[in-house]
Design a protein around this motif. Structure first.
Motif, PDB file in Angstrom:
ATOM      1  N   GLN A 126       0.986  -1.235  -0.161  1.00 25.35           N
ATOM      2  CA  GLN A 126      -0.194  -0.049   0.122  1.00 25.35           C
ATOM      3  C   GLN A 126       0.703   1.410  -0.051  1.00 25.35           C
ATOM      4  O   GLN A 126       1.927   1.404   0.805  1.00 25.35           O
ATOM      5  N   TYR A 127       0.369   2.169  -0.955  1.00 27.66           N
ATOM      6  CA  TYR A 127       1.028   3.551  -0.879  1.00 27.66           C
ATOM      7  C   TYR A 127       0.083   4.597  -0.839  1.00 27.66           C
ATOM      8  O   TYR A 127      -1.061   4.659  -1.616  1.00 27.66           O
ATOM      9  N   LYS A 128       0.455   5.622   0.096  1.00 24.91           N
ATOM     10  CA  LYS A 128      -0.673   6.541   0.259  1.00 24.91           C
ATOM     11  C   LYS A 128      -0.009   7.985  -0.223  1.00 24.91           C
ATOM     12  O   LYS A 128       1.214   8.251   0.056  1.00 24.91           O
ATOM     13  N   GLU A 129      -0.885   8.445  -1.060  1.00 21.57           N
ATOM     14  CA  GLU A 129      -0.577   9.803  -1.802  1.00 21.57           C
ATOM     15  C   GLU A 129      -1.828  10.935  -1.645  1.00 21.57           C
ATOM     16  O   GLU A 129      -2.715  10.604  -2.548  1.00 21.57           O
ATOM     17  N   LYS A 130      -1.615  11.795  -1.210  1.00 24.51           N
ATOM     18  CA  LYS A 130      -2.618  13.029  -1.346  1.00 24.51           C
ATOM     19  C   LYS A 130      -4.280  12.343  -0.836  1.00 24.51           C
ATOM     20  O   LYS A 130      -5.139  12.592  -1.659  1.00 24.51           O
ATOM     21  N   GLY A 131      -4.297  11.549   0.154  1.00 24.31           N
ATOM     22  CA  GLY A 131      -5.208  11.180   0.594  1.00 24.31           C
ATOM     23  C   GLY A 131      -5.705   9.900  -0.040  1.00 24.31           C
ATOM     24  O   GLY A 131      -6.951   9.307   0.115  1.00 24.31           O
ATOM     25  N   ARG A 132      -5.135   9.264  -1.106  1.00 23.77           N
ATOM     26  CA  ARG A 132      -5.539   8.051  -1.655  1.00 23.77           C
ATOM     27  C   ARG A 132      -4.499   6.820  -1.451  1.00 23.77           C
ATOM     28  O   ARG A 132      -3.533   7.115  -1.192  1.00 23.77           O
ATOM     29  N   THR A 133      -5.163   5.835  -1.794  1.00 22.41           N
ATOM     30  CA  THR A 133      -4.285   4.518  -1.404  1.00 22.41           C
ATOM     31  C   THR A 133      -4.206   3.603  -2.880  1.00 22.41           C
ATOM     32  O   THR A 133      -5.061   3.490  -3.580  1.00 22.41           O
ATOM     33  N   LEU A 181      -1.791   0.587  -4.915  1.00 23.19           N
ATOM     34  CA  LEU A 181      -0.815  -0.303  -4.706  1.00 23.19           C
ATOM     35  C   LEU A 181       0.447   0.220  -5.163  1.00 23.19           C
ATOM     36  O   LEU A 181       0.816   0.731  -6.200  1.00 23.19           O
ATOM     37  N   TRP A 182       1.646   0.016  -4.377  1.00 23.09           N
ATOM     38  CA  TRP A 182       2.933   0.830  -4.634  1.00 23.09           C
ATOM     39  C   TRP A 182       3.487   0.498  -6.044  1.00 23.09           C
ATOM     40  O   TRP A 182       3.908   1.521  -6.802  1.00 23.09           O
TER      41      TRP A 182
END
Length: 135
Positions: A68-75, A77-78
Motif C-alpha cells: 500500500q502506498y498513500k499519496e494525497k489522501g488516496r491509497t 498499490l505501490w
C-alpha cells in the motif's frame, strides 16, 4: 517512491540500495523494502543496420507487507503507482533513443512468495553508431 524523499541527494542513495541492474539484485532480503531493477538489451535492426532496437525492462517489486502506498489522501498499490510514473517518464518525455518509446508489456511479477510487483518492457529505436550517424 522509494523512501528517499528526505535525502538531500537521493540520486546518490538509490543506486545499489533500491535500484540494481537486475542480475545484481541481492539474493537474501530480510527487510520489507521496495525495489526498481532494470535491464537493457540492444540488437541490430535486421532491416536497417543504421539502427538498433533497444529493449528496457523494469522489475518493480516490493515486499507484500508494504504494497500500500498513500499519496494525497488516496491509497494505491505501490508497484502500480511506480509503473505509472515509469510510463510517464519514458513514454511522454522520450528521454531514450530516437522516436517514441513504447510500453510493450506490463505483466505481474513475483520473484518469491513475499515479493509482488510488475515487469515492464519498453522498446525504442536508436542509432547503431551515434558518432557516425550524428547523435
Amino acid at each position: 517512491m522509494l523512501g528517499c524523499e528526505n535525502e538531500e541527494y537521493p540520486e546518490e542513495v538509490i543506486p545499489y540500495k533500491y535500484s540494481f541492474p537486475h542480475e545484481y539484485i541481492p539474493g537474501t532480503q530480510d527487510k520489507t523494502n521496495r525495489f526498481i531493477n532494470y535491464e537493457i538489451s540492444a540488437i541490430i535492426d535486421p532491416r536497417n543496420n543504421v539502427f538498433k532496437d533497444l529493449t528496457i525492462y523494469f522489475f518493480v517489486v516490493c515486499h507484500e507487507d508494504i504494497t500500500q502506498y498513500k499519496e494525497k489522501g488516496r491509497t494505491y498499490l505501490w508497484y502500480d503507482k511506480a509503473v505509472c510514473e515509469l510510463d510517464n517518464i519514458f513514454c511522454e518525455k522520450n528521454i531514450l533513443g530516437i522516436g517514441k518509446t513504447m510500453l510493450a508489456s506490463n505483466i505481474p511479477y513475483s520473484p518469491q512468495m513475499k515479493f509482488k510487483g510488475r515487469v515492464l518492457k519498453f522498446v525504442v529505436k536508436d542509432f547503431n553508431n551515434g558518432l557516425k550517424y550524428g547523435k
